[in-house]
Design a protein around this motif. Structure first.
Motif, mmCIF file in Angstrom:
data_model
loop_
_atom_site.group_PDB
_atom_site.id
_atom_site.type_symbol
_atom_site.label_atom_id
_atom_site.label_comp_id
_atom_site.label_asym_id
_atom_site.label_seq_id
_atom_site.Cartn_x
_atom_site.Cartn_y
_atom_site.Cartn_z
ATOM 1 N N MET A 1 0.813 -1.204 0.000
ATOM 2 C CA MET A 1 0.000 0.000 0.000
ATOM 3 C C MET A 1 0.854 1.266 0.000
ATOM 4 N N ALA A 2 2.021 1.191 0.576
ATOM 5 C CA ALA A 2 2.888 2.375 0.617
ATOM 6 C C ALA A 2 3.266 2.832 -0.780
ATOM 7 N N HIS A 3 3.295 1.929 -1.737
ATOM 8 C CA HIS A 3 3.707 2.296 -3.088
ATOM 9 C C HIS A 3 2.583 2.919 -3.905
ATOM 10 N N VAL A 24 -3.609 -1.079 7.229
ATOM 11 C CA VAL A 24 -4.323 -1.683 6.098
ATOM 12 C C VAL A 24 -5.668 -2.222 6.558
ATOM 13 N N ARG A 25 -5.713 -2.927 7.701
ATOM 14 C CA ARG A 25 -6.985 -3.459 8.214
ATOM 15 C C ARG A 25 -7.964 -2.316 8.508
ATOM 16 N N GLU A 28 -9.311 -1.044 5.251
ATOM 17 C CA GLU A 28 -10.294 -2.012 4.740
ATOM 18 C C GLU A 28 -11.627 -1.863 5.469
ATOM 19 N N ARG A 29 -11.571 -1.701 6.798
ATOM 20 C CA ARG A 29 -12.812 -1.490 7.565
ATOM 21 C C ARG A 29 -13.527 -0.222 7.099
ATOM 22 N N SER A 30 -12.766 0.841 6.860
ATOM 23 C CA SER A 30 -13.395 2.106 6.485
ATOM 24 C C SER A 30 -14.077 2.034 5.117
ATOM 25 N N ALA A 53 2.342 -7.254 -6.249
ATOM 26 C CA ALA A 53 1.313 -6.452 -6.918
ATOM 27 C C ALA A 53 -0.016 -6.787 -6.276
ATOM 28 N N ALA A 54 -0.876 -5.791 -6.184
ATOM 29 C CA ALA A 54 -2.190 -6.028 -5.571
ATOM 30 C C ALA A 54 -3.206 -5.031 -6.103
ATOM 31 N N THR A 55 -4.451 -5.434 -6.031
ATOM 32 C CA THR A 55 -5.551 -4.530 -6.360
ATOM 33 C C THR A 55 -6.709 -4.835 -5.421
ATOM 34 N N VAL A 56 -7.533 -3.836 -5.178
ATOM 35 C CA VAL A 56 -8.604 -3.929 -4.197
ATOM 36 C C VAL A 56 -9.910 -3.465 -4.827
#
Length: 139
Positions: A1-3, A24-25, A28-30, A53-56
């Motif tokens: 997430m920092a990137h 991060v948690r 995610e809650r928000s 790599a990640a996506t949400v």
């Protein structure tokens, strides 16, 4: 997430902060406080198992899901990972939530790399918004 903060124009939309597991948690809650379901996709480095790599995405009961952030670690950029995680995420959202017919994304116009990724995935522009930052120090 920092990137995520590496992306052009992101500072206007998201303030810099430290990203550890607790942060991060909390994020995610928000983004799921409204009852949205969270879907996270990631690519792992084969040798270390680290997320590179990640996506949400979040999904409500409506026909449009929101794809929030996509990030790739600097050493793994320009290898097609953003396209892979976004495409896989779209398929996963479709499989898990058949009522979803589209994904909405927001990208800064200066972020030409992510715009190119989205065009390659056949996303289309349907609107624009303008974020403005004004200093109140002169008041």
């Amino acid at each position: 997430m920092a990137h995520l903060m590496d992306a052009p124009g992101v500072a206007l939309a998201m303030g810099a902060r430290a990203w550890g597991p607790d942060q991060v948690r909390e994020w995610e809650r928000s983004i799921t406080e409204d009852g949205s379901r969270l879907v996270v996709g990631a690519a792992l480095e084969s040798t270390s198992g680290r997320v590179v790599a990640a996506t949400v995405s979040t999904v409500t009961g409506g026909p449009v899901a929101d794809q929030h952030d996509t990030a790739v670690m600097p050493a793994h950029r320009r290898k097609g990972l953003a396209s892979r995680v976004k495409a896989t995420q779209a398929l996963r959202v479709h499989d898990l939530f058949p009522h979803v017919r589209a994904l909405a994304v927001t990208i800064d116009m200066e972020n030409t790399a992510m715009s190119a990724v989205n065009r390659s995935l056949r996303y289309r522009r349907v609107g624009e918004r303008l974020l403005v930052e004004e200093s109140l120090s002169h008041l």
